[in-house]
Design a protein around this motif. Structure first.
Motif, short mmCIF file in Angstrom:
data_model
loop_
_atom_site.label_atom_id
_atom_site.label_comp_id
_atom_site.label_asym_id
_atom_site.label_seq_id
_atom_site.Cartn_x
_atom_site.Cartn_y
_atom_site.Cartn_z
N LEU A 2 1.19 -1.00 -0.10
CA LEU A 2 0.34 -0.12 -0.14
C LEU A 2 1.02 1.21 0.03
O LEU A 2 1.78 0.75 0.76
CB LEU A 2 -0.68 0.40 1.62
N CYS A 3 0.37 2.04 -1.00
CA CYS A 3 1.37 3.76 -0.84
C CYS A 3 0.87 4.11 0.43
O CYS A 3 -0.15 4.74 0.19
CB CYS A 3 1.08 3.49 -2.19
N ALA A 6 -2.34 6.69 -0.57
CA ALA A 6 -3.18 7.06 -1.62
C ALA A 6 -4.63 6.99 -0.91
O ALA A 6 -5.15 7.21 -0.79
CB ALA A 6 -2.90 5.35 -1.57
N TRP A 8 -8.07 5.54 -2.96
CA TRP A 8 -8.77 4.62 -4.21
C TRP A 8 -10.32 5.79 -4.05
O TRP A 8 -10.72 6.06 -3.37
CB TRP A 8 -9.31 3.96 -3.10
N GLN A 37 -2.45 1.17 7.98
CA GLN A 37 -2.01 1.93 6.29
C GLN A 37 -2.47 3.17 6.24
O GLN A 37 -3.68 3.60 6.56
CB GLN A 37 -1.85 0.71 5.30
N VAL A 39 -4.09 4.88 4.41
CA VAL A 39 -4.68 4.83 2.73
C VAL A 39 -6.09 5.86 3.38
O VAL A 39 -6.33 6.06 4.12
CB VAL A 39 -4.85 3.69 2.49
N ASN A 40 -5.70 5.91 2.11
CA ASN A 40 -7.76 7.24 1.87
C ASN A 40 -8.95 7.03 0.95
O ASN A 40 -8.48 6.82 -0.16
CB ASN A 40 -7.80 8.68 1.81
N PRO A 117 -5.08 4.86 8.05
CA PRO A 117 -6.71 4.42 7.35
C PRO A 117 -7.17 5.37 7.60
O PRO A 117 -8.05 5.31 8.80
CB PRO A 117 -6.58 3.51 7.59
#
Length: 237
Positions: A2-3, A6, A8, A37, A39-40, A117
């Motif tokens: 996972l970047c 990022a 999505w 992580q 991430v959004n 997250p």
């Protein structure tokens, strides 16, 4: 892998929209968020499988007509956002740009700055809703922002944010941004969309009873949010 940071963008189709996020792809969504992580994830909630024919999903509200729910859905909509708050380390927000621009921007900024997250669920009026209305109320798909404002005003949709960083400070992480809804407008709102009004035409005897349950479901959800917003976290550090 996972970047970090990022994004999505979850579109309203079977490949990763609200249908998948609430329904057939929920396991994947939940798994990604649960990893901790940075991430959004943005879910555009149209409440049906929009691009594959308007099929009913767990995002579809009680009482709405959709494919596979021709006589109106008989069970309440899944509360995806509230479910994800139970992890305690996921930033979650429900937004509606047309109802509150400032709250929308604040939620997105908080989600982006949160080092973990994030899940933002945005109400997205859809052609499958069959938005209609009189010339006076000006309800149509060309004014979807206006439709969002009406949804929040009557209590159909609620605005809130859950920020785990507040819990670390001994503050309540759940913040209810919606004002007390005007419940008198709730059924008028439903009648301005074909997915509800067509139920009244096809099943007049059952429609009123089902719409009462739809309103009760919305009130129960709102009261659950009110209770959460009043929790005392001062001793939970």
């Amino acid at each position: 892998k996972l970047c970090p940071q990022a994004i999505w963008l979850s579109r309203s189709d079977g490949a990763g929209g609200d249908g998948a996020s609430y329904d057939i792809g929920y396991g994947g969504l939940d798994h990604v968020l649960a990893q901790g992580q940075d991430v959004n994830i943005l879910v555009l909630d149209t409440e049906v499988y929009s691009n594959t024919g308007g099929q009913s999903s767990k995002a579809t509200p009680l009482g709405a007509i959709a494919q596979f729910a021709a006589s109106g859905k008989r069970v309440s909509k899944k509360d995806l956002g509230l479910m994800e708050t139970t992890y305690g380390y996921i930033y979650v927000a429900q937004i509606a740009m047309g109802a509150d621009n400032a709250q929308t921007l604040k939620a997105i900024r908080e989600a982006e700055s949160y080092p973990g997250p994030s899940l933002v669920i945005a109400y997205a009026p859809c052609i499958n809703h069959g938005i209609k209305g009189s010339k006076a109320d000006k309800r149509n798909m060309g004014r979807s922002q206006h439709e969002e404002a009406l949804a929040v005003d009557c209590g159909y949709w609620h605005l809130w944010r859950y920020d785990p960083r507040l819990a670390e400070q001994g503050k309540n992480p759940f913040q209810l941004d919606s004002k007390e809804p005007n419940w008198d407008k709730f059924k008028d709102y439903l009648m301005g969309e074909v997915r509800f009004s067509s139920l009244k035409k096809a099943f007049p005897d059952k429609a009123d009873e089902l719409f009462d349950e739809t309103e009760k479901s919305a009130k129960r959800r709102y009261m659950a949010y009110v209770r959460k917003s009043k929790e005392d976290w001062s001793e939970i550090i």
